[in-house]
Structure formats: C-alpha cells, structure tokens
Scaffold this motif. Structure first.
Motif, PDB file in Angstrom:
ATOM      1  N   VAL A 172      63.344 107.521  62.843  1.00 58.13           N
ATOM      2  CA  VAL A 172      63.845 106.236  62.363  1.00 58.13           C
ATOM      3  C   VAL A 172      63.568 105.136  63.376  1.00 58.13           C
ATOM      4  CG1 VAL A 172      65.949 104.935  61.812  1.00 58.13           C
ATOM      5  CG2 VAL A 172      65.626 107.230  60.872  1.00 58.13           C
ATOM      6  N   LYS A 173      63.818 105.403  64.658  1.00 65.67           N
ATOM      7  CA  LYS A 173      63.674 104.367  65.681  1.00 65.67           C
ATOM      8  C   LYS A 173      62.224 104.113  66.074  1.00 65.67           C
ATOM      9  CE  LYS A 173      68.108 103.667  67.688  1.00 65.67           C
ATOM     10  NZ  LYS A 173      68.787 103.241  68.913  1.00 65.67           N
ATOM     11  N   LYS A 174      61.318 104.994  65.650  1.00 68.47           N
ATOM     12  CA  LYS A 174      59.896 104.730  65.862  1.00 68.47           C
ATOM     13  C   LYS A 174      59.370 103.696  64.883  1.00 68.47           C
ATOM     14  CE  LYS A 174      58.125 108.989  67.986  1.00 68.47           C
ATOM     15  NZ  LYS A 174      57.277 110.196  67.768  1.00 68.47           N
ATOM     16  N   SER A 175      60.096 103.519  63.786  1.00 69.03           N
ATOM     17  CA  SER A 175      59.684 102.585  62.735  1.00 69.03           C
ATOM     18  C   SER A 175      60.368 101.242  62.925  1.00 69.03           C
ATOM     19  CB  SER A 175      60.059 103.160  61.361  1.00 69.03           C
ATOM     20  OG  SER A 175      59.969 102.175  60.354  1.00 69.03           O
ATOM     21  N   VAL A 176      59.602 100.180  62.823  1.00 69.27           N
ATOM     22  CA  VAL A 176      60.188  98.844  62.945  1.00 69.27           C
ATOM     23  C   VAL A 176      61.204  98.608  61.831  1.00 69.27           C
ATOM     24  CG1 VAL A 176      58.320  97.761  61.604  1.00 69.27           C
ATOM     25  CG2 VAL A 176      59.682  96.385  63.184  1.00 69.27           C
ATOM     26  N   TYR A 177      60.930  99.177  60.665  1.00 66.21           N
ATOM     27  CA  TYR A 177      61.861  99.027  59.541  1.00 66.21           C
ATOM     28  C   TYR A 177      63.083  99.912  59.757  1.00 66.21           C
ATOM     29  CZ  TYR A 177      57.364  97.414  57.821  1.00 66.21           C
ATOM     30  OH  TYR A 177      56.160  96.780  57.704  1.00 66.21           O
ATOM     31  N   GLY A 178      62.862 101.106  60.311  1.00 65.78           N
ATOM     32  CA  GLY A 178      63.975 102.002  60.594  1.00 65.78           C
ATOM     33  C   GLY A 178      64.944 101.414  61.603  1.00 65.78           C
ATOM     34  N   LYS A 179      64.411 100.692  62.593  1.00 62.20           N
ATOM     35  CA  LYS A 179      65.277 100.057  63.591  1.00 62.20           C
ATOM     36  C   LYS A 179      66.219  99.059  62.937  1.00 62.20           C
ATOM     37  CE  LYS A 179      62.079 100.416  67.525  1.00 62.20           C
ATOM     38  NZ  LYS A 179      61.206  99.652  68.449  1.00 62.20           N
ATOM     39  N   LEU A 180      65.713  98.337  61.936  1.00 65.29           N
ATOM     40  CA  LEU A 180      66.555  97.358  61.248  1.00 65.29           C
ATOM     41  C   LEU A 180      67.644  98.047  60.429  1.00 65.29           C
ATOM     42  CD1 LEU A 180      63.774  94.879  60.067  1.00 65.29           C
ATOM     43  CD2 LEU A 180      65.452  94.503  61.878  1.00 65.29           C
ATOM     44  N   VAL A 181      67.280  99.149  59.771  1.00 70.41           N
ATOM     45  CA  VAL A 181      68.275  99.912  59.020  1.00 70.41           C
ATOM     46  C   VAL A 181      69.336 100.461  59.968  1.00 70.41           C
ATOM     47  CG1 VAL A 181      68.669 101.985  57.632  1.00 70.41           C
ATOM     48  CG2 VAL A 181      66.703 100.507  57.137  1.00 70.41           C
ATOM     49  N   TRP A 182      68.900 100.992  61.113  1.00 66.42           N
ATOM     50  CA  TRP A 182      69.823 101.536  62.109  1.00 66.42           C
ATOM     51  C   TRP A 182      70.845 100.468  62.532  1.00 66.42           C
ATOM     52  CZ3 TRP A 182      69.907 106.490  64.255  1.00 66.42           C
ATOM     53  CH2 TRP A 182      70.736 106.662  65.363  1.00 66.42           C
ATOM     54  N   LYS A 183      70.354  99.262  62.748  1.00 60.87           N
ATOM     55  CA  LYS A 183      71.229  98.163  63.155  1.00 60.87           C
ATOM     56  C   LYS A 183      72.163  97.758  62.019  1.00 60.87           C
ATOM     57  CE  LYS A 183      71.120  93.334  64.703  1.00 60.87           C
ATOM     58  NZ  LYS A 183      70.251  92.175  65.051  1.00 60.87           N
ATOM     59  N   ASN A 184      71.623  97.630  60.812  1.00 66.60           N
ATOM     60  CA  ASN A 184      72.429  97.171  59.683  1.00 66.60           C
ATOM     61  C   ASN A 184      73.495  98.180  59.263  1.00 66.60           C
ATOM     62  OD1 ASN A 184      71.006  94.753  59.569  1.00 66.60           O
ATOM     63  ND2 ASN A 184      69.500  95.536  58.119  1.00 66.60           N
ATOM     64  N   TRP A 185      73.263  99.448  59.580  1.00 72.73           N
ATOM     65  CA  TRP A 185      74.258 100.485  59.302  1.00 72.73           C
ATOM     66  C   TRP A 185      75.201 100.711  60.481  1.00 72.73           C
ATOM     67  CZ3 TRP A 185      75.502 104.257  55.466  1.00 72.73           C
ATOM     68  CH2 TRP A 185      74.904 104.002  54.224  1.00 72.73           C
ATOM     69  N   SER A 186      75.037  99.923  61.552  1.00 69.37           N
ATOM     70  CA  SER A 186      75.916 100.003  62.734  1.00 69.37           C
ATOM     71  C   SER A 186      76.024 101.435  63.267  1.00 69.37           C
ATOM     72  CB  SER A 186      77.327  99.469  62.394  1.00 69.37           C
ATOM     73  OG  SER A 186      77.270  98.155  61.906  1.00 69.37           O
TER      74      SER A 186
END
Length: 268
Positions: A202-216
């Motif tokens: 997830v954190k390798k993906s630029v989109y995954g990083k945003l999801v990770w942040k938005n899901w706190s």
C-alpha cells in the motif's frame, strides 16, 4: 423520451428545471425515465425475446437494464486492455446518470441493483474506470442506502481492497468506503486490517499512501482508542440521534427496570 437517447442534455435539462422549481413533477419525471430506460434500446428485434426472458426476473431486470441502457457498458471501453481513454460519450452518459442518482432515490437503488447484478470482475473494472468509477462513487452514500444493501455492496468489494487501493480511480472508491461503513464497524475493521496487513504494498503506491492517510491508519496502529472515538464521532455526524430517542428514566440505564414493591426490594 426518444430524443434523450441521442441527446442526454435534454434529459439533464428536464431534471435541472424540475430542481429549480422545487422538484416540480419529480415523481412523473422519474417514472418516465425508469420506464424508458428499461426498454431494449439496442435492437427492436430483440425486444420480444428479452421480454420473455425477463418475465420471471421482475425488478432485477428493470434495474439491470437501466444501468446498461444509460451507460451502454457492453460497447464501452470498460475492461479494455489497450489502455484506451474513456470517450467523451462515456463521460456524457456517466454525468447524466450521476445527475439522476443525485435527483432521486429510486434511480439510486436501480443503479445499485444493476451494479450488484454485474459479475464481480466487471464491477471492479467499473471501479477502476476513468469515468464509470464516478458512478460507483456516487452510490456510496450511507445516509441514502439501507444497511442490508450496503452490506451487499461491501461483500462484493472486500476481496479487492488492495487492488482498488493501489489504483488511481479505485483508491477513490476505498476512500468512499470510510464513510460508507459508518455503523458497519465489522467491515470498517476488516478493511483497516487488510490495508495494514499489506502495508508495504500500500505504501509503495502513491494512491495507497493517500488511502492510508484518509483511513487514519497510523492512529489505528498507535492509538486504537482514538481511532474508535473518531468512528463514534463519524456515526453521530452521519446518523445523529433522533429527538424522540430516550433512555430509561432518571438513570439512563437501558436494562429492564424492576417494579417497586412494598419494601422496595427486588423480587427473587
């Protein structure tokens, strides 16, 4: 109605005029749209055959037809492996359907049933499509969709969370699942755990990083109690208590209350 097939702007203008006039003749307009887009628009020669096939399928046939007839998925770029860009026609049709979804709950539920009628692979393709993904986003509204239907949608998506998270369009769907799982905390926890268990990907993906942040999810890992409080705040925001909701008198204790007897003791 026939004009709308070739010029969806007419249909959009009808809806806009109705909204501007305080939903003037809304029920009649929605009824006409559903009746019209339930017809076989592809070929008059197939009308009788498909009509016979749909006799026993009831509303499912209606709803599935509506989604296909508005978006024309069968002849679209959906699922193409040649990296074709969505066409202007697809964008126009998607925007029209989004307008109808926002206009009335009957259309919303018809679109949802159409989505649920798709094979899972096709649904995931929609979630990752540059245009049709916005249609999926627009149905993920917890306040307008009942609990059972929300569970049905979530069950179709649960095995594809990581795939969607790491996709440019699909990541927006996962973001929408944060509010969509309000009061469905089992699903919210399952999605959070799935993301955490695949943290490296997830954190390798630029989109995954945003999801990770938005899901706190950093809060989920380090301060689980704060994450749970965040969920509770979300529930109160999306589904505030009704004014007539009341707890048991005086104590706020919802347990069964004993009737008073002569000596004030509980009965054995």
């Amino acid at each position: 109605n026939e004009l709308i097939v070739n010029n969806l702007e007419i249909g959009k203008s009808v809806v806009d005029c109705s909204i501007a006039r305080n939903n003037y003749k809304k029920d009649e307009i929605i009824s006409k749209f559903i009746q019209f887009f339930n017809k076989d628009l592809s070929s008059s020669s197939n009308t009788e055959e498909e009509g016979n096939e749909g006799k026993d399928s009831g509303n499912d046939k209606v709803q599935s037809q509506l989604l296909e007839n508005v978006l024309r998925l069968s002849t679209s770029t959906l699922g193409n492996t040649r990296d074709d860009w969505p066409t202007a026609e697809e964008r126009r049709r998607a925007l029209f359907l989004e307008k109808l979804i926002s206009y009335d709950d009957k259309i919303l539920m018809a679109v949802i049933e159409g989505l649920l009628d798709l094979p899972v692979e096709r649904l995931i393709q929609m979630c990752c499509h540059g245009v049709f993904s916005h249609v999926v986003e627009n149905v993920l509204i917890p306040e307008r969709v009942d609990f059972i239907t929300r569970k049905k949608i979530l069950n179709r998506l649960m095995n594809h969370i990581i795939e969607l998270t790491c996709n440019a369009q699909g990541s927006h769907i996962v973001d929408k699942l944060w509010p969509f799982t309000t009061k469905l905390n089992v699903y919210k926890d399952r999605i959070a755990e799935e993301l955490i268990n695949n943290k490296e990907m997830v954190k390798k993906s630029v989109y995954g990083k945003l999801v990770w942040k938005n899901w706190s999810l950093d809060m989920y890992i380090r301060r689980r109690g704060d994450w749970k409080r965040l969920i509770k705040e979300q529930e109160l925001e999306k589904f505030p208590p009704k004014e007539n909701d009341s707890e048991s008198p005086n104590t706020g204790d919802k347990r069964p209350q004993y009737q008073n007897n002569t000596n004030g003791k509980r009965p054995f």
